[in-house]
Enzyme design. Structure first.
Site, PDB file in Angstrom:
ATOM      1  N   SER A  60       0.609  -1.326   0.001  1.00 43.40           N
ATOM      2  CA  SER A  60      -0.066   0.009  -0.059  1.00 43.40           C
ATOM      3  C   SER A  60       0.702   1.266   0.120  1.00 43.40           C
ATOM      4  O   SER A  60       0.445   2.392  -0.253  1.00 43.40           O
ATOM      5  CB  SER A  60      -0.896   0.123   1.443  1.00 43.40           C
ATOM      6  OG  SER A  60      -0.048   0.137   2.492  1.00 43.40           O
ATOM      7  N   LYS A 128       0.740   4.492   6.939  1.00 36.85           N
ATOM      8  CA  LYS A 128      -0.086   5.279   5.904  1.00 36.85           C
ATOM      9  C   LYS A 128       0.555   6.737   5.821  1.00 36.85           C
ATOM     10  O   LYS A 128       1.222   6.962   6.828  1.00 36.85           O
ATOM     11  CB  LYS A 128      -1.542   5.527   6.044  1.00 36.85           C
ATOM     12  CG  LYS A 128      -2.324   3.976   6.101  1.00 36.85           C
ATOM     13  CD  LYS A 128      -2.096   3.236   4.725  1.00 36.85           C
ATOM     14  CE  LYS A 128      -2.831   1.764   5.000  1.00 36.85           C
ATOM     15  NZ  LYS A 128      -2.904   0.887   3.794  1.00 36.85           N
TER      16      LYS A 128
END
Length: 255
Positions: A60, A128
């Site tokens: 990700s 993230k």
């Protein structure tokens, strides 16, 4: 005939205290255990307060961070202030964001034990990028496919990855569908993976524009943030320090 004996003996120093012996050293095995104990305590303290090692659990954050990369997270930056826009952060699972493989962390008993004390990279967390903080309003997307924060478009071409996508702010199944979130509540952040088509992030967990009676929570609690990624440690040929992209410096404060 007399003879002289050349052999001499050391006489006790007149200043020496009677009965006092030299300092006795610990056996090697005891010294080894003591040193290991000290190292263990130091590792635990460093992990708890200053720096902790993690590994990237998924794709990700590509292209900058690749699955199984080893990273270092520093904690002092968030002792008094929360995460800032553009930071890459490690945080605990808000609830159902990790799949089974990602949530497992280290698998071998030795690795699990070492990760507990900070001597092996920890798993079971998410990594993230912070897109929005308290009060921010985030919109997707303008006519160039850019996300905007408080009305300021982000130039993310230097770090974000798009695979045949038209915008930098897709929800995983609906690239190009306009959306808006915010103002972000106090104590919360909105995060996204740099690999925008392959990241179960805040945009994935938010209510879609067509949803009715949706109660999904796309935000991450600041208290669940472990720290800020500042070093890509391993593999060694990609070692680098991680910095906040310049585009986030142009975002105005929330109203």
């Amino acid at each position: 005939m007399s003879t002289t004996d050349d052999t001499t003996t050391d006489a006790p120093s007149p200043d020496a205290e009677p009965g006092k012996k030299g300092k006795k050293h610990l056996p090697v095995w005891q010294e080894t255990i003591l040193l290991l104990g000290i190292a263990l305590v130091l590792a635990i303290v460093i992990k708890a307060l200053f720096v902790q090692a993690f590994y990237i659990p998924s794709e990700s954050m590509e292209p900058g961070l690749i699955k199984n990369d080893r990273i270092l997270v520093e904690k002092p930056s968030y002792w008094f202030d929360g995460p800032e826009r553009g930071d890459i952060v490690v945080f605990k699972d808000p609830g159902g964001w990790l799949n089974g493989e990602e949530a497992a962390g280290p698998t071998s008993p030795v690795a699990k034990m070492l990760s507990k004390v900070g001597l092996y990279p920890t798993g079971g967390h998410l990594v993230k990028r912070v897109i929005g903080v308290k009060g921010d309003v985030i919109k997707c997307c303008d006519d160039q496919g850019r996300i905007s924060v408080n009305g300021q478009p982000l130039n993310e071409k230097d770090y974000a990855r798009l695979d045949n996508a038209e915008c930098y702010g897709p929800m995983v199944d609906d690239c190009g569908e306009d959306w808006k979130v915010g103002p972000i509540p106090d104590g919360e952040i909105f995060v996204m993976g740099d690999n925008r088509n392959n990241s179960a992030d805040s945009s994935f967990h938010m209510c879609k524009p067509t949803d009715k009676d949706c109660t999904a929570n796309p935000y991450v609690d600041v208290d669940d943030v472990v720290g800020k990624v500042f070093v890509l440690l391993w593999p060694s040929d990609r070692f680098k320090f991680i910095h906040r992209p310049d585009t986030f410096a142009d975002i105005p404060d929330a109203d």
